[in-house]
Design a protein around this motif. Structure first.
Motif, PDB file in Angstrom:
ATOM      1  N   LEU A 118       0.834  -1.201   0.000  1.00  0.00           N
ATOM      2  CA  LEU A 118       0.000   0.000   0.000  1.00  0.00           C
ATOM      3  C   LEU A 118       0.872   1.255   0.000  1.00  0.00           C
ATOM      4  O   LEU A 118       0.631   2.188  -0.777  1.00  0.00           O
ATOM      5  N   PHE A 119       1.893   1.282   0.854  1.00  0.00           N
ATOM      6  CA  PHE A 119       2.794   2.440   0.871  1.00  0.00           C
ATOM      7  C   PHE A 119       3.446   2.652  -0.490  1.00  0.00           C
ATOM      8  O   PHE A 119       3.529   3.788  -0.986  1.00  0.00           O
ATOM      9  N   CYS A 120       3.923   1.578  -1.096  1.00  0.00           N
ATOM     10  CA  CYS A 120       4.594   1.701  -2.394  1.00  0.00           C
ATOM     11  C   CYS A 120       3.641   2.206  -3.471  1.00  0.00           C
ATOM     12  O   CYS A 120       4.025   3.021  -4.321  1.00  0.00           O
ATOM     13  N   TRP A 131      -7.047   7.542  -6.402  1.00  0.00           N
ATOM     14  CA  TRP A 131      -6.569   6.210  -6.029  1.00  0.00           C
ATOM     15  C   TRP A 131      -7.060   5.851  -4.625  1.00  0.00           C
ATOM     16  O   TRP A 131      -7.523   4.724  -4.384  1.00  0.00           O
ATOM     17  N   ILE A 132      -6.965   6.804  -3.705  1.00  0.00           N
ATOM     18  CA  ILE A 132      -7.437   6.555  -2.343  1.00  0.00           C
ATOM     19  C   ILE A 132      -8.940   6.300  -2.320  1.00  0.00           C
ATOM     20  O   ILE A 132      -9.427   5.420  -1.598  1.00  0.00           O
ATOM     21  N   ALA A 133      -9.679   7.052  -3.129  1.00  0.00           N
ATOM     22  CA  ALA A 133     -11.131   6.858  -3.212  1.00  0.00           C
ATOM     23  C   ALA A 133     -11.454   5.439  -3.684  1.00  0.00           C
ATOM     24  O   ALA A 133     -12.346   4.776  -3.130  1.00  0.00           O
ATOM     25  N   ILE A 188     -11.421   8.849  17.983  1.00  0.00           N
ATOM     26  CA  ILE A 188     -10.121   9.494  17.852  1.00  0.00           C
ATOM     27  C   ILE A 188      -9.909   9.841  16.390  1.00  0.00           C
ATOM     28  O   ILE A 188     -10.456   9.177  15.490  1.00  0.00           O
ATOM     29  N   LEU A 189      -9.136  10.885  16.140  1.00  0.00           N
ATOM     30  CA  LEU A 189      -8.903  11.369  14.781  1.00  0.00           C
ATOM     31  C   LEU A 189      -7.442  11.163  14.393  1.00  0.00           C
ATOM     32  O   LEU A 189      -6.534  11.521  15.145  1.00  0.00           O
ATOM     33  N   LEU A 190      -7.231  10.571  13.213  1.00  0.00           N
ATOM     34  CA  LEU A 190      -5.901  10.464  12.604  1.00  0.00           C
ATOM     35  C   LEU A 190      -5.826  11.440  11.443  1.00  0.00           C
ATOM     36  O   LEU A 190      -6.805  11.607  10.701  1.00  0.00           O
ATOM     37  N   SER A 191      -4.677  12.065  11.266  1.00  0.00           N
ATOM     38  CA  SER A 191      -4.532  13.063  10.207  1.00  0.00           C
ATOM     39  C   SER A 191      -3.174  12.890   9.526  1.00  0.00           C
ATOM     40  O   SER A 191      -2.169  12.633  10.180  1.00  0.00           O
ATOM     41  N   ALA A 192      -3.170  13.020   8.196  1.00  0.00           N
ATOM     42  CA  ALA A 192      -1.927  12.951   7.423  1.00  0.00           C
ATOM     43  C   ALA A 192      -2.136  13.781   6.162  1.00  0.00           C
ATOM     44  O   ALA A 192      -3.272  14.024   5.750  1.00  0.00           O
ATOM     45  N   ALA A 221       7.927   9.847   1.374  1.00  0.00           N
ATOM     46  CA  ALA A 221       7.549   9.163   2.618  1.00  0.00           C
ATOM     47  C   ALA A 221       6.931  10.148   3.598  1.00  0.00           C
ATOM     48  O   ALA A 221       6.158   9.769   4.476  1.00  0.00           O
ATOM     49  N   ASP A 222       7.295  11.416   3.452  1.00  0.00           N
ATOM     50  CA  ASP A 222       6.623  12.526   4.136  1.00  0.00           C
ATOM     51  C   ASP A 222       5.523  13.033   3.210  1.00  0.00           C
ATOM     52  O   ASP A 222       5.794  13.742   2.261  1.00  0.00           O
ATOM     53  N   ASP A 223       4.261  12.668   3.341  1.00  0.00           N
ATOM     54  CA  ASP A 223       3.749  11.973   4.496  1.00  0.00           C
ATOM     55  C   ASP A 223       2.962  10.724   4.079  1.00  0.00           C
ATOM     56  O   ASP A 223       1.970  10.372   4.680  1.00  0.00           O
ATOM     57  N   LYS A 224       3.451  10.037   3.047  1.00  0.00           N
ATOM     58  CA  LYS A 224       2.720   8.855   2.594  1.00  0.00           C
ATOM     59  C   LYS A 224       2.878   7.687   3.551  1.00  0.00           C
ATOM     60  O   LYS A 224       2.081   6.754   3.514  1.00  0.00           O
ATOM     61  N   VAL A 225       3.878   7.753   4.424  1.00  0.00           N
ATOM     62  CA  VAL A 225       3.943   6.802   5.532  1.00  0.00           C
ATOM     63  C   VAL A 225       2.719   6.973   6.428  1.00  0.00           C
ATOM     64  O   VAL A 225       2.081   5.996   6.833  1.00  0.00           O
ATOM     65  N   GLY A 226       2.384   8.225   6.737  1.00  0.00           N
ATOM     66  CA  GLY A 226       1.216   8.497   7.563  1.00  0.00           C
ATOM     67  C   GLY A 226      -0.080   8.090   6.887  1.00  0.00           C
ATOM     68  O   GLY A 226      -0.965   7.482   7.503  1.00  0.00           O
ATOM     69  N   VAL A 227      -0.193   8.408   5.593  1.00  0.00           N
ATOM     70  CA  VAL A 227      -1.399   8.047   4.836  1.00  0.00           C
ATOM     71  C   VAL A 227      -1.548   6.534   4.784  1.00  0.00           C
ATOM     72  O   VAL A 227      -2.638   5.984   5.007  1.00  0.00           O
ATOM     73  N   ALA A 228      -0.457   5.828   4.485  1.00  0.00           N
ATOM     74  CA  ALA A 228      -0.511   4.371   4.363  1.00  0.00           C
ATOM     75  C   ALA A 228      -0.913   3.713   5.680  1.00  0.00           C
ATOM     76  O   ALA A 228      -1.778   2.825   5.704  1.00  0.00           O
ATOM     77  N   ASN A 229      -0.301   4.150   6.780  1.00  0.00           N
ATOM     78  CA  ASN A 229      -0.630   3.546   8.070  1.00  0.00           C
ATOM     79  C   ASN A 229      -2.081   3.794   8.458  1.00  0.00           C
ATOM     80  O   ASN A 229      -2.768   2.898   8.954  1.00  0.00           O
ATOM     81  N   ALA A 230      -2.570   5.013   8.238  1.00  0.00           N
ATOM     82  CA  ALA A 230      -3.962   5.328   8.586  1.00  0.00           C
ATOM     83  C   ALA A 230      -4.941   4.586   7.686  1.00  0.00           C
ATOM     84  O   ALA A 230      -5.957   4.057   8.151  1.00  0.00           O
ATOM     85  N   LEU A 231      -4.650   4.537   6.394  1.00  0.00           N
ATOM     86  CA  LEU A 231      -5.554   3.896   5.436  1.00  0.00           C
ATOM     87  C   LEU A 231      -5.613   2.398   5.669  1.00  0.00           C
ATOM     88  O   LEU A 231      -6.701   1.789   5.638  1.00  0.00           O
TER      89      LEU A 231
END
Length: 387
Positions: free
Chosen positions: A15-17, A35-37, A69-73, A102-112
């Motif tokens: 997913l991150f890649c 893509w996320i949609a 709780i809210l996650l944000s990226a 990776a800034d900030d697709k690491v955050g997006v990938a982990n949350a998604l």
């Protein structure tokens, strides 16, 4: 192991890649948003795009007595819209000849990824999950500034945008531009008029004035910078023109502070010095100082619930926690000065779910094992939060 084998082996890394390979410069995130949609549709994740095309995800509570709780990226990266070709070197994911993002697709990938796991597990008792993926964090913070916060119920916010696994940052500095403008009332010739005491040189007066200003650390606590003042530049006269008495000069400063009281104290000191200068040079020169806030302060709150819980969970998972502050800006600063649907002030924290090195450069890389550890930390923290 090559990158293809790694992606086949681990769904989160794949997913991150996928996210990293989609160019998404600030305000050029459309392909990534689509893509996320599609990912949300394929994984039964409830989402919507707001009027600014930020992605809003909500996983409904299965226990209404527990808090959400809210996650944000953020979805944008430093870099252009050129192709992103990723590869694996040892345990490090890199991109050929450009920023990895990776800034900030690491955050997006982990949350998604976490949302996909939670949305498809109806037996998990929790108070609900809200996620925001914003646009244009890197250049203007316009994405987060256009969020309708009145539609969000969570009080606590984890902004998944720190660069070190296990970090939880509880405060961050404001960013204020300062401009000093100085004018003298008489110019003149550097020879003929030089003996006239009413014809002071603006360049010299400006130098005298700013020599009284603080430079560097203004206030610190426990070895950490809280408030700082930095001279940006000085402009007065021309280097190749020496036969005139200068009548105009300017200087710029930046103020950063994670404590509003200390920033006010610093501003007042700078104003006082300008006022004193004007008294001493009445009839000869006049200086003016102006302040323009670009980022409000993200101040530490008295509530230690999240830091204590995060530290305990991280240690239990074998991850070294770092609870501290940072002397820069992020989306935490916007959340910290906004309220949710219940009229509560958000309590945000900047969180690291992977270790990203050389951020914003062509040498940027992320250790893929830390992304996996970050997901483990996120899941364990959510479980403890809903215990």
């Amino acid at each position: 192991m090559d990158i293809k084998s790694l992606r086949n082996e681990n769904e989160l890394i794949d997913l991150f890649c996928n996210l990293a390979q989609i160019p998404s410069p600030s305000l050029g995130e459309e392909t990534l948003i689509n893509w996320i949609a599609d990912y949300c549709k394929n994984h039964n994740i409830n989402f919507e795009l707001d009027n600014y095309k930020n992605v809003i995800i909500k996983v409904a509570a299965t226990d209404s007595k527990k808090p959400s709780i809210l996650l944000s990226a953020h979805m944008d990266v430093v870099g252009d819209d050129s192709a992103v070709k990723i590869y694996l070197e040892d345990n490090l994911i890199k991109a050929e000849g450009r920023t990895l993002g990776a800034d900030d697709k690491v955050g997006v990938a982990n949350a998604l990824y976490f949302a996909s796991q939670l949305a498809n597990n109806k037996d998990y008792k929790h108070g609900g999950l809200e996620i925001i993926f914003t646009r244009d964090e890197e250049k203007g913070l316009t994405g987060i500034r256009n969020v309708d916060f009145s539609k969000l119920k969570s009080k606590y916010v984890l902004v998944l945008d720190s660069d070190t696994l296990g970090q939880l940052l509880t405060s961050g500095a404001s960013y204020t531009n300062v401009e000093i403008e100085l004018n003298t009332f008489k110019g003149g010739h550097s020879g003929i008029d030089i003996e006239d005491p009413t014809r002071e040189n603006a360049a010299k007066l400006l130098a005298d004035l700013i020599s009284e200003f603080p430079q560097g650390v203004f206030y610190s606590e426990n070895g950490k910078v809280v408030t700082s003042c930095n001279l940006g530049g000085i402009s007065a006269g021309k280097l190749d023109v020496t036969n005139i008495i200068n009548t105009h000069g300017e200087a710029t400063y930046s103020i950063r502070s994670s404590n509003v009281e200390k920033e006010i104290e610093l501003r007042n000191l700078m104003k006082f010095l300008v006022d004193e200068f004007n008294k001493e040079n009445a009839g000869i020169a006049q200086a003016k100082i102006t302040f323009e806030e670009h980022m409000p302060a993200f101040e530490k709150i008295d509530d230690d619930y999240i830091p204590l819980l995060f530290e305990a969970v991280a240690r239990k998972e074998g991850i070294t926690p770092e609870i501290s502050s940072f002397h820069a800006g992020a989306e935490t600063h916007i959340y910290a000065n906004r309220t949710n649907a219940n009229g509560e002030r958000f309590a945000p924290y900047l969180v690291g779910l992977a270790s990203v090195c050389n951020m914003h450069s062509q040498e940027e890389y992320v250790d893929y094992k830390t992304i996996i550890d970050g997901q483990r930390l996120l899941q364990a923290f959510f479980a403890a939060y809903n215990a």
